[in-house]
Each structure stands twice: as C-alpha cells, then as structure tokens.
Design a protein around this motif. Sequence first.
Motif, PDB file in Angstrom:
ATOM      1  N   THR A 253     -11.436  -8.262 -22.266  1.00  0.00           N
ATOM      2  CA  THR A 253     -11.278  -6.748 -23.201  1.00  0.00           C
ATOM      3  C   THR A 253      -9.781  -6.579 -22.009  1.00  0.00           C
ATOM      4  OG1 THR A 253     -13.502  -7.003 -23.510  1.00  0.00           O
ATOM      5  CG2 THR A 253     -12.158  -4.475 -23.477  1.00  0.00           C
ATOM      6  N   LEU A 254     -10.464  -6.313 -21.097  1.00  0.00           N
ATOM      7  CA  LEU A 254      -8.929  -6.641 -20.118  1.00  0.00           C
ATOM      8  C   LEU A 254      -8.123  -7.274 -19.523  1.00  0.00           C
ATOM      9  CD1 LEU A 254      -9.860  -3.652 -18.018  1.00  0.00           C
ATOM     10  CD2 LEU A 254      -8.811  -3.184 -20.038  1.00  0.00           C
ATOM     11  N   ILE A 255      -8.605  -8.731 -19.229  1.00  0.00           N
ATOM     12  CA  ILE A 255      -8.323  -9.661 -18.107  1.00  0.00           C
ATOM     13  C   ILE A 255      -8.507 -10.453 -19.187  1.00  0.00           C
ATOM     14  CG2 ILE A 255      -7.946  -8.206 -15.867  1.00  0.00           C
ATOM     15  CD1 ILE A 255     -10.648  -9.973 -14.695  1.00  0.00           C
TER      16      ILE A 255
ATOM     17  N   LYS B 135     -26.209   5.553 -26.998  1.00  0.00           N
ATOM     18  CA  LYS B 135     -25.716   6.510 -27.521  1.00  0.00           C
ATOM     19  C   LYS B 135     -24.170   6.754 -27.410  1.00  0.00           C
ATOM     20  CE  LYS B 135     -31.084   7.746 -28.933  1.00  0.00           C
ATOM     21  NZ  LYS B 135     -30.944   6.800 -28.757  1.00  0.00           N
ATOM     22  N   ILE B 136     -23.052   5.809 -26.873  1.00  0.00           N
ATOM     23  CA  ILE B 136     -21.866   5.665 -27.089  1.00  0.00           C
ATOM     24  C   ILE B 136     -21.014   5.452 -27.952  1.00  0.00           C
ATOM     25  CG2 ILE B 136     -21.906   6.273 -25.036  1.00  0.00           C
ATOM     26  CD1 ILE B 136     -20.568   4.112 -24.602  1.00  0.00           C
ATOM     27  N   ARG B 137     -19.802   5.666 -28.380  1.00  0.00           N
ATOM     28  CA  ARG B 137     -19.011   5.188 -29.441  1.00  0.00           C
ATOM     29  C   ARG B 137     -18.696   4.041 -28.832  1.00  0.00           C
ATOM     30  NH1 ARG B 137     -14.612   8.963 -30.669  1.00  0.00           N
ATOM     31  NH2 ARG B 137     -14.696   9.600 -29.713  1.00  0.00           N
ATOM     32  N   PHE B 138     -18.811   2.972 -29.316  1.00  0.00           N
ATOM     33  CA  PHE B 138     -18.129   1.308 -29.393  1.00  0.00           C
ATOM     34  C   PHE B 138     -17.378   0.709 -30.452  1.00  0.00           C
ATOM     35  CE2 PHE B 138     -18.606  -2.967 -29.292  1.00  0.00           C
ATOM     36  CZ  PHE B 138     -18.166  -3.874 -28.437  1.00  0.00           C
ATOM     37  N   TYR B 139     -16.352   0.175 -29.577  1.00  0.00           N
ATOM     38  CA  TYR B 139     -15.113  -0.872 -31.016  1.00  0.00           C
ATOM     39  C   TYR B 139     -14.917  -1.740 -30.187  1.00  0.00           C
ATOM     40  CZ  TYR B 139     -14.175   4.167 -32.177  1.00  0.00           C
ATOM     41  OH  TYR B 139     -14.614   5.361 -32.898  1.00  0.00           O
ATOM     42  N   TYR B 140     -14.588  -2.819 -31.234  1.00  0.00           N
ATOM     43  CA  TYR B 140     -15.245  -4.247 -30.504  1.00  0.00           C
ATOM     44  C   TYR B 140     -12.884  -4.366 -30.854  1.00  0.00           C
ATOM     45  CZ  TYR B 140     -19.350  -7.161 -32.017  1.00  0.00           C
ATOM     46  OH  TYR B 140     -20.051  -7.274 -31.819  1.00  0.00           O
ATOM     47  N   ARG B 141     -12.671  -5.169 -28.989  1.00  0.00           N
ATOM     48  CA  ARG B 141     -11.190  -4.826 -29.138  1.00  0.00           C
ATOM     49  C   ARG B 141     -11.116  -5.905 -30.042  1.00  0.00           C
ATOM     50  NH1 ARG B 141      -7.100  -7.641 -27.454  1.00  0.00           N
ATOM     51  NH2 ARG B 141      -6.453  -7.558 -25.163  1.00  0.00           N
TER      52      ARG B 141
ATOM     53  N   PHE C  57     -14.740   0.066 -25.314  1.00  0.00           N
ATOM     54  CA  PHE C  57     -14.758  -1.441 -25.576  1.00  0.00           C
ATOM     55  C   PHE C  57     -15.065  -1.885 -25.300  1.00  0.00           C
ATOM     56  CE2 PHE C  57     -11.841   2.221 -26.348  1.00  0.00           C
ATOM     57  CZ  PHE C  57     -10.427   2.392 -27.112  1.00  0.00           C
ATOM     58  N   GLY C  58     -15.668  -3.628 -26.064  1.00  0.00           N
ATOM     59  CA  GLY C  58     -15.864  -4.366 -25.216  1.00  0.00           C
ATOM     60  C   GLY C  58     -15.335  -5.742 -25.704  1.00  0.00           C
ATOM     61  N   ASP C  59     -15.615  -7.238 -26.448  1.00  0.00           N
ATOM     62  CA  ASP C  59     -15.965  -8.013 -26.828  1.00  0.00           C
ATOM     63  C   ASP C  59     -16.717  -8.977 -27.294  1.00  0.00           C
ATOM     64  OD1 ASP C  59     -15.390  -8.923 -24.121  1.00  0.00           O
ATOM     65  OD2 ASP C  59     -14.790 -10.799 -24.832  1.00  0.00           O
TER      66      ASP C  59
ATOM     67  N   LYS D 285     -14.633  16.770 -19.460  1.00  0.00           N
ATOM     68  CA  LYS D 285     -13.794  15.049 -18.959  1.00  0.00           C
ATOM     69  C   LYS D 285     -14.394  13.954 -20.265  1.00  0.00           C
ATOM     70  CE  LYS D 285     -15.277  16.316 -14.155  1.00  0.00           C
ATOM     71  NZ  LYS D 285     -15.858  15.669 -12.982  1.00  0.00           N
ATOM     72  N   LYS D 286     -13.581  13.220 -20.178  1.00  0.00           N
ATOM     73  CA  LYS D 286     -13.860  11.841 -21.147  1.00  0.00           C
ATOM     74  C   LYS D 286     -13.484  10.742 -19.836  1.00  0.00           C
ATOM     75  CE  LYS D 286      -9.855  13.824 -23.285  1.00  0.00           C
ATOM     76  NZ  LYS D 286      -8.520  14.447 -24.122  1.00  0.00           N
ATOM     77  N   LEU D 287     -14.046   9.685 -20.997  1.00  0.00           N
ATOM     78  CA  LEU D 287     -14.568   8.455 -20.001  1.00  0.00           C
ATOM     79  C   LEU D 287     -13.741   7.728 -21.322  1.00  0.00           C
ATOM     80  CD1 LEU D 287     -15.652   7.137 -17.581  1.00  0.00           C
ATOM     81  CD2 LEU D 287     -17.414   7.735 -18.618  1.00  0.00           C
ATOM     82  N   ILE D 288     -13.530   6.736 -21.182  1.00  0.00           N
ATOM     83  CA  ILE D 288     -13.179   5.140 -21.880  1.00  0.00           C
ATOM     84  C   ILE D 288     -13.951   4.403 -20.714  1.00  0.00           C
ATOM     85  CG2 ILE D 288     -12.149   3.460 -22.586  1.00  0.00           C
ATOM     86  CD1 ILE D 288     -10.186   4.967 -24.154  1.00  0.00           C
ATOM     87  N   ILE D 289     -14.880   3.745 -21.116  1.00  0.00           N
ATOM     88  CA  ILE D 289     -15.752   2.477 -20.939  1.00  0.00           C
ATOM     89  C   ILE D 289     -15.135   1.211 -21.245  1.00  0.00           C
ATOM     90  CG2 ILE D 289     -17.540   1.151 -20.543  1.00  0.00           C
ATOM     91  CD1 ILE D 289     -18.720   4.178 -19.981  1.00  0.00           C
ATOM     92  N   PHE D 290     -14.339  -0.348 -20.540  1.00  0.00           N
ATOM     93  CA  PHE D 290     -14.097  -1.195 -20.922  1.00  0.00           C
ATOM     94  C   PHE D 290     -15.495  -2.265 -20.031  1.00  0.00           C
ATOM     95  CE2 PHE D 290     -10.100   1.413 -20.800  1.00  0.00           C
ATOM     96  CZ  PHE D 290      -9.341   1.129 -21.271  1.00  0.00           C
TER      97      PHE D 290
END
Length: 166
Positions: A13-15, A145-151, A131-133, A3-8
């Motif tokens: 970020t989304l809206i 301890k998960i990977r993070f990326y700025y939107r 992903f977040g802002d 299983k793979k998960l993306i958290i937004f």
Amino acid sequence: MMKKLIIFDRDNTLIEDKGHTHKIENLKFLPKNIKTLSYVSKKKYLIAVITNQGGVAKGLYNISQVHRFHKKIKTILKKKNINLIFFFCPHHPKGEVPKYSIKCKCRKPGDLLIKKALLKTSTAKKNCIMFGDKFTDKQAALKAKIRFYYRQKKFFSQVKKIIDKG
C-alpha cells in the motif's frame, strides 16, 4: 477542530512488499506515495500505518528490527514534514517463536490495531479512512466500522479525490 485520521496498510500500500520486508536496504516507497502522504499531511489529516509483521513470530526478524525499519521510514518522511505513527502485530498463529505464536485480535483481520490508532489520535470513527490492498485489511476496517478503500493504481489521484470530497 475535529481530528481526521487516515490509516494505511504498510506493505503493497505504502511500500513495496518484498516478502517479510524488514531490511532498510529493501525499503522502497511505491510510486507517488511520498507525494500522497505529503498531500494528506497538508490537509491536516493525522496518519497511522498498521501492519501485520508475522515474520517476528516466524523467527525471520525481531521486534527491534521492525522498530528500526519504521524509524527509517519516519526519518525519510520527517524531512518532508510528514509525521506518522506505526502500529504493528508481531503475532502469527503458525509461528516458531512461542511468545508471538498466538491467535490475537491485533493481527488483521482483527481490528485492535485500528482501535489503538483511533484511541492514540483521539479520532472518532466517522473521521477515519483506511487504505489497504488485501481483503484482511478490509475485514479489519469493517470490524472497526470505518471507511475502507482498496489501493488503486493511481493512488495519489484516488486519495486526493476521497479527501477533497470529505
């Protein structure tokens, strides 16, 4: 299959964030975000959304209004075969509603919402991306301890590139 998960993160970020966004008439997805979520879904990623909703603690709206707003998002996305789960924190240390006016571990930069998403989806941390802002989003991801990326501005391209890279 693993299983793979993306958290937004939700707002900005989304809206579109209109400041304590909770009214359905103010719901507006940021450009190409439905396309982005569709792509993520087709790539067999589970999708979770985590959001601080301190407006509950501040007495600006209530829990059922948050659920109604999230249900509307799910309804819109379900028509495009996109499923997601929401996790939100109603707390704020400087709130007006005593029940929710607390310092907690679920409000970002705390990582409890991320831990709940990982547990609910049975996903290993190494198979999760967020992903977040805001810096608080990044802090929560680092704690978990998960990977993070700025939107980024070209969000669809950014997400596609990261997913396609693995």
